[in-house]
Scaffold this motif. Sequence first.
Motif, PDB file in Angstrom:
ATOM      1  N   PHE A 116       0.823  -1.195   0.000  1.00 40.61           N
ATOM      2  CA  PHE A 116       0.000   0.000   0.000  1.00 40.61           C
ATOM      3  C   PHE A 116       0.871   1.264   0.000  1.00 40.61           C
ATOM      4  O   PHE A 116       0.518   2.279  -0.602  1.00 40.61           O
ATOM      5  CB  PHE A 116      -0.877  -0.053   1.261  1.00 40.61           C
ATOM      6  CG  PHE A 116      -1.971   0.962   1.315  1.00 40.61           C
ATOM      7  CD1 PHE A 116      -2.992   0.947   0.382  1.00 40.61           C
ATOM      8  CD2 PHE A 116      -1.985   1.920   2.313  1.00 40.61           C
ATOM      9  CE1 PHE A 116      -3.998   1.893   0.444  1.00 40.61           C
ATOM     10  CE2 PHE A 116      -2.985   2.873   2.371  1.00 40.61           C
ATOM     11  CZ  PHE A 116      -3.994   2.855   1.428  1.00 40.61           C
ATOM     12  N   GLN A 117       2.031   1.199   0.667  1.00 38.19           N
ATOM     13  CA  GLN A 117       2.900   2.375   0.815  1.00 38.19           C
ATOM     14  C   GLN A 117       3.796   2.621  -0.393  1.00 38.19           C
ATOM     15  O   GLN A 117       4.098   3.761  -0.728  1.00 38.19           O
ATOM     16  CB  GLN A 117       3.822   2.198   2.040  1.00 38.19           C
ATOM     17  CG  GLN A 117       3.116   2.180   3.377  1.00 38.19           C
ATOM     18  CD  GLN A 117       2.479   3.508   3.702  1.00 38.19           C
ATOM     19  OE1 GLN A 117       2.957   4.558   3.291  1.00 38.19           O
ATOM     20  NE2 GLN A 117       1.376   3.475   4.410  1.00 38.19           N
ATOM     21  N   ILE A 118       4.252   1.529  -1.010  1.00 37.94           N
ATOM     22  CA  ILE A 118       5.266   1.674  -2.058  1.00 37.94           C
ATOM     23  C   ILE A 118       4.581   1.988  -3.385  1.00 37.94           C
ATOM     24  O   ILE A 118       3.706   1.245  -3.824  1.00 37.94           O
ATOM     25  CB  ILE A 118       6.090   0.363  -2.175  1.00 37.94           C
ATOM     26  CG1 ILE A 118       6.778   0.077  -0.831  1.00 37.94           C
ATOM     27  CG2 ILE A 118       7.113   0.464  -3.299  1.00 37.94           C
ATOM     28  CD1 ILE A 118       7.354  -1.318  -0.729  1.00 37.94           C
ATOM     29  N   PRO A 119       4.959   3.097  -4.027  1.00 35.96           N
ATOM     30  CA  PRO A 119       4.298   3.435  -5.294  1.00 35.96           C
ATOM     31  C   PRO A 119       4.597   2.402  -6.378  1.00 35.96           C
ATOM     32  O   PRO A 119       5.667   1.785  -6.366  1.00 35.96           O
ATOM     33  CB  PRO A 119       4.889   4.800  -5.658  1.00 35.96           C
ATOM     34  CG  PRO A 119       6.064   5.000  -4.782  1.00 35.96           C
ATOM     35  CD  PRO A 119       5.964   4.079  -3.619  1.00 35.96           C
ATOM     36  N   THR A 120       3.656   2.217  -7.282  1.00 35.31           N
ATOM     37  CA  THR A 120       3.874   1.222  -8.343  1.00 35.31           C
ATOM     38  C   THR A 120       4.927   1.694  -9.337  1.00 35.31           C
ATOM     39  O   THR A 120       5.541   0.896 -10.017  1.00 35.31           O
ATOM     40  CB  THR A 120       2.566   0.906  -9.098  1.00 35.31           C
ATOM     41  OG1 THR A 120       1.984   2.148  -9.494  1.00 35.31           O
ATOM     42  CG2 THR A 120       1.591   0.149  -8.237  1.00 35.31           C
ATOM     43  N   VAL A 121       5.126   3.011  -9.430  1.00 29.47           N
ATOM     44  CA  VAL A 121       6.178   3.543 -10.296  1.00 29.47           C
ATOM     45  C   VAL A 121       7.136   4.353  -9.436  1.00 29.47           C
ATOM     46  O   VAL A 121       6.768   5.388  -8.882  1.00 29.47           O
ATOM     47  CB  VAL A 121       5.587   4.428 -11.422  1.00 29.47           C
ATOM     48  CG1 VAL A 121       6.703   5.032 -12.254  1.00 29.47           C
ATOM     49  CG2 VAL A 121       4.658   3.611 -12.311  1.00 29.47           C
ATOM     50  N   LEU A 122       8.381   3.868  -9.318  1.00 30.43           N
ATOM     51  CA  LEU A 122       9.405   4.604  -8.565  1.00 30.43           C
ATOM     52  C   LEU A 122      10.202   5.463  -9.543  1.00 30.43           C
ATOM     53  O   LEU A 122      10.495   5.035 -10.646  1.00 30.43           O
ATOM     54  CB  LEU A 122      10.366   3.625  -7.890  1.00 30.43           C
ATOM     55  CG  LEU A 122       9.893   2.844  -6.671  1.00 30.43           C
ATOM     56  CD1 LEU A 122      10.966   1.840  -6.270  1.00 30.43           C
ATOM     57  CD2 LEU A 122       9.583   3.764  -5.516  1.00 30.43           C
ATOM     58  N   VAL A 123      10.554   6.661  -9.118  1.00 26.80           N
ATOM     59  CA  VAL A 123      11.479   7.476  -9.908  1.00 26.80           C
ATOM     60  C   VAL A 123      12.615   7.943  -9.002  1.00 26.80           C
ATOM     61  O   VAL A 123      12.431   8.130  -7.810  1.00 26.80           O
ATOM     62  CB  VAL A 123      10.788   8.688 -10.581  1.00 26.80           C
ATOM     63  CG1 VAL A 123       9.927   8.252 -11.751  1.00 26.80           C
ATOM     64  CG2 VAL A 123       9.992   9.492  -9.587  1.00 26.80           C
ATOM     65  N   CYS A 124      13.806   8.128  -9.603  1.00 26.05           N
ATOM     66  CA  CYS A 124      14.990   8.452  -8.796  1.00 26.05           C
ATOM     67  C   CYS A 124      14.892   9.856  -8.227  1.00 26.05           C
ATOM     68  O   CYS A 124      15.362  10.121  -7.125  1.00 26.05           O
ATOM     69  CB  CYS A 124      16.261   8.275  -9.625  1.00 26.05           C
ATOM     70  SG  CYS A 124      16.380   9.372 -11.048  1.00 26.05           S
ATOM     71  N   SER A 125      14.299  10.773  -8.986  1.00 23.36           N
ATOM     72  CA  SER A 125      14.130  12.139  -8.492  1.00 23.36           C
ATOM     73  C   SER A 125      13.006  12.794  -9.281  1.00 23.36           C
ATOM     74  O   SER A 125      12.676  12.367 -10.392  1.00 23.36           O
ATOM     75  CB  SER A 125      15.416  12.941  -8.669  1.00 23.36           C
ATOM     76  OG  SER A 125      15.655  13.130 -10.040  1.00 23.36           O
ATOM     77  N   ALA A 126      12.447  13.841  -8.701  1.00 22.98           N
ATOM     78  CA  ALA A 126      11.329  14.514  -9.353  1.00 22.98           C
ATOM     79  C   ALA A 126      11.755  15.102 -10.703  1.00 22.98           C
ATOM     80  O   ALA A 126      10.947  15.215 -11.619  1.00 22.98           O
ATOM     81  CB  ALA A 126      10.791  15.619  -8.453  1.00 22.98           C
ATOM     82  N   GLY A 127      13.027  15.425 -10.845  1.00 22.62           N
ATOM     83  CA  GLY A 127      13.490  16.054 -12.076  1.00 22.62           C
ATOM     84  C   GLY A 127      14.072  15.086 -13.091  1.00 22.62           C
ATOM     85  O   GLY A 127      14.640  15.520 -14.101  1.00 22.62           O
ATOM     86  N   CYS A 128      13.934  13.795 -12.856  1.00 23.35           N
ATOM     87  CA  CYS A 128      14.540  12.824 -13.779  1.00 23.35           C
ATOM     88  C   CYS A 128      13.935  12.973 -15.171  1.00 23.35           C
ATOM     89  O   CYS A 128      12.719  12.987 -15.341  1.00 23.35           O
ATOM     90  CB  CYS A 128      14.325  11.404 -13.271  1.00 23.35           C
ATOM     91  SG  CYS A 128      14.977  10.145 -14.389  1.00 23.35           S
ATOM     92  N   GLN A 129      14.811  13.076 -16.177  1.00 21.31           N
ATOM     93  CA  GLN A 129      14.341  13.271 -17.553  1.00 21.31           C
ATOM     94  C   GLN A 129      14.258  11.969 -18.325  1.00 21.31           C
ATOM     95  O   GLN A 129      13.842  11.953 -19.476  1.00 21.31           O
ATOM     96  CB  GLN A 129      15.263  14.254 -18.276  1.00 21.31           C
ATOM     97  CG  GLN A 129      15.235  15.637 -17.637  1.00 21.31           C
ATOM     98  CD  GLN A 129      16.145  16.610 -18.366  1.00 21.31           C
ATOM     99  OE1 GLN A 129      17.034  16.200 -19.091  1.00 21.31           O
ATOM    100  NE2 GLN A 129      15.906  17.889 -18.166  1.00 21.31           N
TER     101      GLN A 129
END
Length: 166
Positions: A116-129
């Motif tokens: 429930f806590q872990i998002p299904t899509v992880l990204v390294c940073s908000a600004g990742c291109q």
Amino acid sequence: MLFDLKHFFDTGKRPYESRLTVDLSARDFSGAVIPQPVQAQFTACPVAEGVVVALKAEAEVHGDCALCLDPVRRSYAVDAEWTVRERDLADPDFELPLEEKGKLNVDEWLFQEFMFQIPTVLVCSAGCQGLCPACGRKKAACICPKEAQQAAPVDARLSILKSLLN
Ligand SMILES: [Zn+2]
Ligand SMILES: [Zn+2]
């Protein structure tokens, strides 16, 4: 760990507390994993309405950035609490994982809460291109012309990522 909730309803007069270590390393969290054993705290407390069960834990989640595929390490915490009424023990739709005869599967509950806590899509940073579809390098590092960077990805994995993000 199985906690005999039914038995606790009948005999539990004072709060129960247990610290447990749960191995979730074989479980899949939408592609991410929790490789280290998780230290968790489980409590059960008799109250007028029934029994309040609570679960606390923190774990480092290992995954890959959905955009650039870099490894992502992030901590997630579980802090869940539930008031169980005696009739819940016989309810097939009850949301906590109960085994037969009213035993609460605490390991499974912990898995569900992390899910429930872990998002299904992880990204390294908000600004990742993300990656350039033409050269496969990170967009920040590639020197392809802008049009090539916008081109439809040829790699199947990138297509899947693209559809996930849309
Ligand atoms: Zn990234
Ligand atoms: Zn490029």
